[in-house]
Structures are given as structure tokens and as C-alpha cells.
Design a protein around this motif. Structure first.
Motif, short mmCIF file in Angstrom:
data_model
loop_
_atom_site.label_atom_id
_atom_site.label_comp_id
_atom_site.label_asym_id
_atom_site.label_seq_id
_atom_site.Cartn_x
_atom_site.Cartn_y
_atom_site.Cartn_z
N ILE A 137 -4.27 -4.01 0.19
CA ILE A 137 -5.51 -4.75 0.52
C ILE A 137 -5.78 -4.94 1.86
CG2 ILE A 137 -6.57 -7.17 0.55
CD1 ILE A 137 -5.02 -7.73 -2.11
N ALA A 138 -5.04 -4.96 2.80
CA ALA A 138 -5.17 -4.92 4.32
C ALA A 138 -5.50 -3.37 4.64
CB ALA A 138 -3.80 -5.43 5.05
N ASP A 139 -5.12 -2.36 4.23
CA ASP A 139 -5.47 -1.15 4.45
C ASP A 139 -6.84 -0.82 4.04
OD1 ASP A 139 -3.17 -0.30 5.28
OD2 ASP A 139 -2.23 0.70 3.39
N LYS A 140 -7.26 -1.10 2.55
CA LYS A 140 -8.57 -1.11 2.27
C LYS A 140 -9.77 -1.87 3.07
CE LYS A 140 -7.31 0.13 -2.40
NZ LYS A 140 -7.03 -0.26 -3.81
N ALA A 159 -13.61 -10.66 12.98
CA ALA A 159 -12.32 -11.33 12.15
C ALA A 159 -12.90 -12.03 10.75
CB ALA A 159 -11.65 -12.46 13.15
N ALA A 160 -13.95 -12.74 10.81
CA ALA A 160 -14.52 -13.31 9.60
C ALA A 160 -14.75 -12.31 8.55
CB ALA A 160 -15.71 -14.29 9.94
N GLU A 161 -15.51 -11.02 9.02
CA GLU A 161 -15.74 -10.09 8.17
C GLU A 161 -14.74 -9.58 7.41
OE1 GLU A 161 -19.25 -7.39 7.36
OE2 GLU A 161 -18.99 -9.35 7.94
N LEU A 162 -13.59 -9.32 8.35
CA LEU A 162 -12.20 -8.73 7.92
C LEU A 162 -11.62 -9.47 6.94
CD1 LEU A 162 -10.28 -6.50 8.05
CD2 LEU A 162 -9.21 -7.28 9.95
N GLU A 163 -11.61 -10.74 7.28
CA GLU A 163 -10.77 -11.67 6.32
C GLU A 163 -11.78 -11.74 5.10
OE1 GLU A 163 -10.74 -15.18 8.49
OE2 GLU A 163 -9.03 -14.28 9.89
N TYR A 164 -13.09 -11.70 4.97
CA TYR A 164 -13.73 -11.95 3.66
C TYR A 164 -13.49 -10.51 2.81
CZ TYR A 164 -17.91 -10.88 0.67
OH TYR A 164 -18.51 -10.66 -0.53
N TYR A 165 -13.49 -9.36 3.39
CA TYR A 165 -12.86 -8.35 2.58
C TYR A 165 -11.71 -8.31 2.11
CZ TYR A 165 -16.85 -5.93 5.13
OH TYR A 165 -18.14 -5.37 5.62
N MET A 166 -10.63 -8.94 2.71
CA MET A 166 -9.50 -9.12 2.31
C MET A 166 -9.64 -10.13 1.20
SD MET A 166 -6.68 -8.79 5.24
CE MET A 166 -7.48 -10.12 6.42
N ARG A 167 -10.25 -11.12 1.36
CA ARG A 167 -10.37 -12.24 0.25
C ARG A 167 -10.94 -11.37 -1.08
NH1 ARG A 167 -8.38 -17.59 -0.27
NH2 ARG A 167 -8.21 -18.58 1.82
N ALA A 168 -12.09 -10.73 -0.68
CA ALA A 168 -13.04 -10.17 -1.97
C ALA A 168 -12.06 -9.10 -2.61
CB ALA A 168 -14.12 -9.50 -1.24
N MET A 169 -10.88 -8.67 -2.07
CA MET A 169 -10.21 -7.89 -2.74
C MET A 169 -8.83 -8.33 -3.38
SD MET A 169 -10.40 -4.63 0.23
CE MET A 169 -11.82 -3.76 0.47
#
Length: 350
Positions: A137-140, A159-169
């Protein structure tokens, strides 16, 4: 199948094993709760908790050797221990007033700290699978961020954008507070993400990770936001740091100490006079917690074993200039280290 709680009890010479700490409870039972006690004795394991968790815990433990018991109002941890002479607790993680009260009440204290730390640092197949998913998930997520980061974004927004992607995945949360440092802010290894805006030509350092079923991933990537032609020194040093990271990856073996592993990267940096700018350890274990055993540091005698998961993160930091850190999560398998985080490490220019 025996729970980790039962296995721990069988390895300790005590009438009962009592564990209160949230991360240790999670390891012993697999169940996450803000409150509870795990008590194991010759009759089995009981998980004491309040009404917020009894229903969920009852379902979770339905086909296990763990019994859920309501922690009655007015009860105390000490009331759970009536009738025992000796009790095992993780002394290193126990508050002094609790320890002193147990001694005052006449219990013989057995320290379970080493046994549980040793058990936690060698991961089961199920734990390794959860860590692998967290790393994937972190890689993607970081790959997706490369395509969306824009000039003018703040560190906090990034940071918020990256954290959103991780949550969404599929991540349940972050492993720790995401570190985003633009330009000179990257020169502070544990910088607190702020509101500096991204500028063309900035060196960007992002230390990030997420949790999946409670288990952590940890990765750091350093890259350029545009190439203004003024970063030849940075590019040269990036290559040296990357080489040191790869040397550690290739050279770490089961049976090594943390000190020997750290030296693999540190000695390479020393060839270029950069070891004095490497101001932290090569790595740390991770699992349910972002920092666990083993330690890979210049003073660590921890012995590395198959099944251990740890970071490989050499870095150099130039005050008010820039920082470079390249970090992967690794696992020891068949005596050798393997990457679990697998996103690209070549110097990326976004």
C-alpha cells in the motif's frame, strides 16, 4: 492452535502471566482494544475488558482458546491476581506504582519483558503477510503522489494527500506522523511537517508508512521537484547514500549483530567522508509498533534472525541545506535480507 498468550505462559515459571499494555495485548491475542487485561494460568487464557469490547471480543475469540470475561466495575488489576503466589509482568513496560504495589502485596515478580520482546521480533507467516500488504500500500501511494504533487502545495497538504491515498488503498491508518520536508527542512532527520510551500528545484524528503491489520510499514524516499541545474552535489551524494543502502541490503545476514549490519552502510559512507553526517542508526525492527527489536545501530548486540523485519535507512543531513534518506522495510529469509517495500529508489525528478 495455541494463542501467543498460551505460548508465553508455557515459557515462564510463574503461576500467572498478566499483561495490560495495548500493543502486547494485541500481540498475545490478536484483538485490538483500548482497555483490557490478558491473564494466562494453568487453566487457560482470559481476556478481561469492559462492555465496549465484550461483544466484539466474544466473536473474535469464538474459535480460540481465549475466554472473554467482563471486567466488573470496581475491580482492579490486583483483584485478578488473588490466589496466585507468583506473577509474570513485563517489568520494563510497567509503571513503577503498579510494580511497587504488586511487591507490597507479596507477589513474587517474574519479568516477562525479554520473553515477549524476543517472541515479537520474529514474525509469523500471518504477521509477515500483514506487513507485506502494508508495504505494498505504501509503495503504491508514493507512486501515485509523484503524479499529483504540485508547486505551491504545503508540506502538510502533501502529507495529507499521501495519507489519503494509503487510506483509500486499504490502510487502517499511518504507522507514525508522516514526515514531509521541502528543501532545507529535509536536513532535520525527525522534522515536524510544517507549512513550507513546494518550490521548483526543491529536494523533497518524505518518511511515511501505514498500518494494515495493526502491522506497520516504513519507507523514506528523497527526490527532486524539478531540476534547476543546481543539484550536482546533491545528485552525487544521493548516489553514495543509495549505494550504502544497497550494500546493507546485500550484506545483511542472519547471525549478524545490529552493530555489524550498521557498519555495512556506515563504512561505505566513511569512504567519502559522509559518515559524520549519518547521525542516526541504520535501522530498527517494526511490527505492531513502528519501533521494535532488533536495533541496527553502532552499539547494538542484537542478533539478527530469520523472520525479523527491520528498516534499512542510511541518511546524510546538511544543516540548512538538504537531507537524503533512503529507507526500505526488509525481512530476513533464508539467512539473507529481502526488500518488502519495493518502490523505485533511483533518483526521481518529478
Amino acid at each position: 492452535m495455541k494463542s501467543n498468550a498460551q505460548k508465553l505462559y508455557e515459557g515462564l515459571k510463574a503461576d500467572a502471566v498478566l499483561t495490560e499494555q495495548a500493543d502486547l495485548r494485541r500481540y498475545l491475542t490478536g484483538f485490538e482494544a483500548e482497555f483490557g487485561y490478558v491473564l494466562t494460568d494453568k487453566n487457560g487464557t482470559r481476556f478481561f475488558t469492559d462492555t465496549r469490547y465484550t461483544e466484539a471480543a466474544g466473536k473474535y475469540f469464538a474459535d480460540t482458546d481465549i475466554e472473554v470475561v467482563l471486567f466488573e466495575r470496581g475491580a482492579t488489576a490486583y483483584s485478578l491476581l488473588e490466589g496466585y503466589k507468583s506473577v509474570a509482568i513485563p517489568v520494563e513496560m510497567t509503571l513503577a506504582p503498579v510494580y511497587n504495589e504488586l511487591v507490597k502485596r507479596g507477589y513474587e515478580i517474574v519479568d516477562s519483558s525479554k520473553a515477549i520482546i524476543d517472541a515479537m521480533c520474529v514474525k509469523s507467516d500471518a504477521e509477515l503477510e500483514n506487513i507485506s500488504v502494508a508495504c505494498d500500500i505504501a509503495d503504491k501511494a508514493i507512486e501515485k503522489l509523484y503524479g499529483t504533487i504540485k508547486e505551491g502545495m504545503t508540506e502538510t497538504e502533501t502529507a495529507a494527500e499521501l495519507e489519503y491515498y494509503m487510506r483509500a488503498m486499504g490502510a487502517s491508518g499511518t504507522s507514525f506522523d508522516t514526515i514531509v520536508g521541502f528543501g532545507p527542512n529535509g536536513s532535520m532527520p525527525h522534522y515536524e511537517t510544517g507549512n513550507r510551500k513546494l518550490k521548483f528545484g526543491d529536494v523533497v524528503l518524505i518518511d511515511y508508512g501505514c498500518k494494515y491489520h495493526g502491522y506497520c510499514s516504513d519507507s523514506t524516499r528523497t527526490f527532486l521537484f524539478g531540476d534547476d541545474g543546481k543539484h550536482e552535489d546533491f545528485k552525487e551524494k544521493y548516489g553514495i547514500v543509495l549505494d550504502s543502502q544497497l550494500i546493507a541490503l546485500d550484506g545483511i545476514r542472519s547471525g549478524m549483530t545490529g552493530k555489524q549490519a550498521d557498519a555495512l552502510a556506515r563504512d561505505h559512507l566513511a569512504k567519502y567522508g559522509l559518515d559524520k553526517y549519518f547521525t542516526h542508526s541504520l535501522g530498527h525492527g517494526l511490527g505492531l509498533n513502528i519501533h521494535e527489536a532488533p536495533r541496527l545501530s553502532p552499539s547494538s548486540d542484537d542478533v539478527l534472525k530469520d523472520g525479523m523485519v527491520f528498516s534499512d535507512e542510511p541518511g546524510v543531513y546538511f544543516e540548512s541545506g538538504y537531507g537524503i534518506r533512503i529507507e526500505d522495510t526488509l525481512v530476513l529469509v533464508g539467512g539473507r535480507a529481502q526488500r518488502v517495500t519495493k518502490s523505485d529508489k533511483k533518483l526521481i525528478i518529478v
